[in-house]
Design an enzyme around this catalytic site. Structure first.
Site, mmCIF file in Angstrom:
data_model
loop_
_atom_site.group_PDB
_atom_site.id
_atom_site.type_symbol
_atom_site.label_atom_id
_atom_site.label_comp_id
_atom_site.label_asym_id
_atom_site.label_seq_id
_atom_site.Cartn_x
_atom_site.Cartn_y
_atom_site.Cartn_z
ATOM 1 N N TYR A 146 -37.077 26.786 30.420
ATOM 2 C CA TYR A 146 -36.989 27.890 31.027
ATOM 3 C C TYR A 146 -37.097 29.241 30.153
ATOM 4 O O TYR A 146 -37.837 30.159 30.351
ATOM 5 C CB TYR A 146 -35.447 28.115 31.636
ATOM 6 C CG TYR A 146 -34.960 29.239 32.100
ATOM 7 C CD1 TYR A 146 -35.070 29.741 33.531
ATOM 8 C CD2 TYR A 146 -34.299 30.449 31.434
ATOM 9 C CE1 TYR A 146 -34.758 31.063 34.175
ATOM 10 C CE2 TYR A 146 -33.928 31.447 31.801
ATOM 11 C CZ TYR A 146 -33.845 31.951 33.306
ATOM 12 O OH TYR A 146 -33.746 33.192 33.415
HETATM 13 P P1 NAD Z 1 -32.093 33.903 42.329
HETATM 14 O O1 NAD Z 1 -32.582 32.543 42.334
HETATM 15 O O2 NAD Z 1 -30.785 34.439 43.099
HETATM 16 O O3 NAD Z 1 -33.391 34.919 42.456
HETATM 17 C C1 NAD Z 1 -34.738 34.519 42.243
HETATM 18 C C2 NAD Z 1 -35.329 34.804 43.569
HETATM 19 O O4 NAD Z 1 -36.727 34.322 43.526
HETATM 20 C C3 NAD Z 1 -34.840 34.067 44.882
HETATM 21 O O5 NAD Z 1 -34.771 34.757 45.937
HETATM 22 C C4 NAD Z 1 -36.228 33.124 45.017
HETATM 23 O O6 NAD Z 1 -36.284 32.667 46.521
HETATM 24 C C5 NAD Z 1 -37.223 33.725 44.450
HETATM 25 N N1 NAD Z 1 -38.362 32.994 43.937
HETATM 26 C C6 NAD Z 1 -38.542 32.136 43.159
HETATM 27 N N2 NAD Z 1 -39.739 31.636 42.883
HETATM 28 C C7 NAD Z 1 -40.768 32.381 43.779
HETATM 29 C C8 NAD Z 1 -42.024 32.349 43.905
HETATM 30 N N3 NAD Z 1 -42.871 31.426 43.109
HETATM 31 N N4 NAD Z 1 -42.530 33.332 44.885
HETATM 32 C C9 NAD Z 1 -41.504 34.159 45.530
HETATM 33 N N5 NAD Z 1 -40.501 34.105 45.257
HETATM 34 C C10 NAD Z 1 -39.706 33.320 44.373
HETATM 35 O O7 NAD Z 1 -31.805 34.295 40.770
HETATM 36 P P2 NAD Z 1 -31.130 35.548 40.032
HETATM 37 O O8 NAD Z 1 -30.151 35.087 39.066
HETATM 38 O O9 NAD Z 1 -30.958 36.690 40.856
HETATM 39 O O10 NAD Z 1 -32.505 35.905 38.789
HETATM 40 C C11 NAD Z 1 -33.170 36.753 39.216
HETATM 41 C C12 NAD Z 1 -34.229 36.959 37.743
HETATM 42 O O11 NAD Z 1 -33.341 37.281 36.681
HETATM 43 C C13 NAD Z 1 -34.987 35.655 37.502
HETATM 44 O O12 NAD Z 1 -36.209 35.817 36.947
HETATM 45 C C14 NAD Z 1 -34.078 34.918 36.611
HETATM 46 O O13 NAD Z 1 -34.780 34.077 35.769
HETATM 47 C C15 NAD Z 1 -33.733 36.456 35.662
HETATM 48 N N6 NAD Z 1 -32.328 36.209 35.048
HETATM 49 C C16 NAD Z 1 -31.314 36.043 35.567
HETATM 50 C C17 NAD Z 1 -30.052 35.624 35.069
HETATM 51 C C18 NAD Z 1 -28.880 35.503 35.614
HETATM 52 O O14 NAD Z 1 -27.776 35.375 34.592
HETATM 53 N N7 NAD Z 1 -28.673 35.380 36.776
HETATM 54 C C19 NAD Z 1 -30.107 35.686 33.593
HETATM 55 C C20 NAD Z 1 -31.399 36.155 32.785
HETATM 56 C C21 NAD Z 1 -32.451 36.315 33.439
#
Ligand code: NAD
Length: 313
Positions: A146
């Site tokens: 990741y």
């Molecule tokens: P989440 O899973 O709730 O949101 C990700 C969204 O992306 C989902 O709605 C999913 O359906 C959509 N998605 C995934 N692959 C896709 C694709 N190929 N095409 C179109 N849509 C797609 O996760 P989150 O926690 O809201 O994370 C949002 C972003 O922040 C991500 O990039 C994640 O890596 C990053 N992030 C999150 C955290 C955390 O603690 N939640 C920490 C660091 C980074």
């Protein structure tokens, strides 16, 4: 401003969409394949003049290309498969997220969309020294697939910005917690304790200690950094300065659920899973120097998120 939010139906994305709508953005488009996103997170925008939903995968380069042709000022790129643990069983998550980011950047280049804001992660730092890490720490050697994908996406964004005269804002998030979150340690503990209120399985030895950031601070910080910096690449750590131990999260969840005499059972080892970085602290001086700091410290963020999730799940 006209914005497209990839992953806009997810946890962080849907809060961002709420904020952009509140701030009066002329157009807010959610581009999401609903692999982990949820209809109910964005339902309240459906039918509003500023709002558009594109239900599609970024792996489909033609669809994102067609959509960007409509004209956008900025893309907030949050779509990803956000489960760090999954990498051990499904290393192809890295390939998917990198390809999705490439397709997006290539469509932005062709359709002349100049600004991209990206949700990166502390996992790009890998197993670094136990000091609060600054954005210029290196070499960056992630230990999860990741984290590797996030670092590759940062590199792609930087290269596209420099080659095609675009601008990028890269935010390395801590663990973001709060309302609508659908994964992570707090979510796991609540689910497990609802099933068995007598015993809680804790991955690793419980001594993992990381920075937690409350969702409203995450959105505030991201928009603050976006609005107040304008280099070709603008890179920020976005987290809290403190950190919270997994054992303390477990105790807080037990307390907030009003449970007593819960036995903690540890799976052992110093980390929760392969690729887990057990201890992590951020240096956030760079974003602080612009005039922003989180409202809630790490422990407070965790406590608020537990209360949010107990109401929701
Ligand atoms: P989440 O899973 O709730 O949101 C990700 C969204 O992306 C989902 O709605 C999913 O359906 C959509 N998605 C995934 N692959 C896709 C694709 N190929 N095409 C179109 N849509 C797609 O996760 P989150 O926690 O809201 O994370 C949002 C972003 O922040 C991500 O990039 C994640 O890596 C990053 N992030 C999150 C955290 C955390 O603690 N939640 C920490 C660091 C980074």
């Amino acid at each position: 401003m006209r914005a497209l939010v990839t992953g806009g139906a997810g946890f962080i994305g849907s809060h961002l969409v709420d904020r952009l709508a509140n701030e009066g953005y002329e157009k807010v488009t959610v581009y999401d394949n609903f692999s982990s996103g949820r209809e109910d997170f964005i339902q309240h925008h459906v039918g509003k003049g500023y709002f558009k939903l594109v239900r599609a995968d970024l792996l489909d380069g033609d669809v994102i290309d067609r959509e960007l042709k409509e004209g956008y000022d900025v893309v907030f790129h949050l779509a990803a498969i956000p489960d760090v643990r999954l990498g051990e069983k499904m290393p192809e998550i890295s390939k998917i997220d990198i390809l999705a980011t490439y397709n997006l950047l290539d469509a932005m280049r062709k359709r002349d969309v100049k600004n991209i804001v990206f949700s990166s992660s502390s996992t790009v730092y890998g197993e670094a020294p136990p000091v609060p890490l600054k954005e210029d720490y290196g070499p960056l050697l992630p230990i999860s697939v990741y984290g590797a994908a996030k670092l590759a996406c940062e590199a792609l964004i930087s290269s596209f910005c420099h080659t095609f005269d675009m601008k990028g804002w890269i935010f390395r998030f801590a663990n973001v917690v709060g309302s609508r979150s659908t994964h992570g340690v707090i979510f796991d503990f609540i689910k497990k304790l609802r099933k068995n209120p007598k015993e809680l399985e804790i991955l690793g030895n419980g001594k993992q200690k990381k920075s937690y950031l409350y969702i409203s601070d995450c959105i505030d910080g991201m928009l603050f950094g976006f609005e107040r910096s304008s280099d070709q690449i603008n890179l920020f750590n976005l987290g809290t300065e403190g950190a919270t131990e997994v054992n303390d999260i477990a105790k807080m969840v037990v307390e907030e659920m009003g449970l007593k005499d819960v036995k903690f059972r540890y799976t052992g080892g110093d980390r929760g899973w392969k690729g887990d970085v057990p201890r992590f602290q951020f240096n956030i001086e760079k974003i602080k120097s612009l005039g922003w700091k989180p409202k809630y410290e790490s422990d407070e963020a965790v406590r608020k998120a537990i209360r949010d999730l107990l109401r929701e799940i």
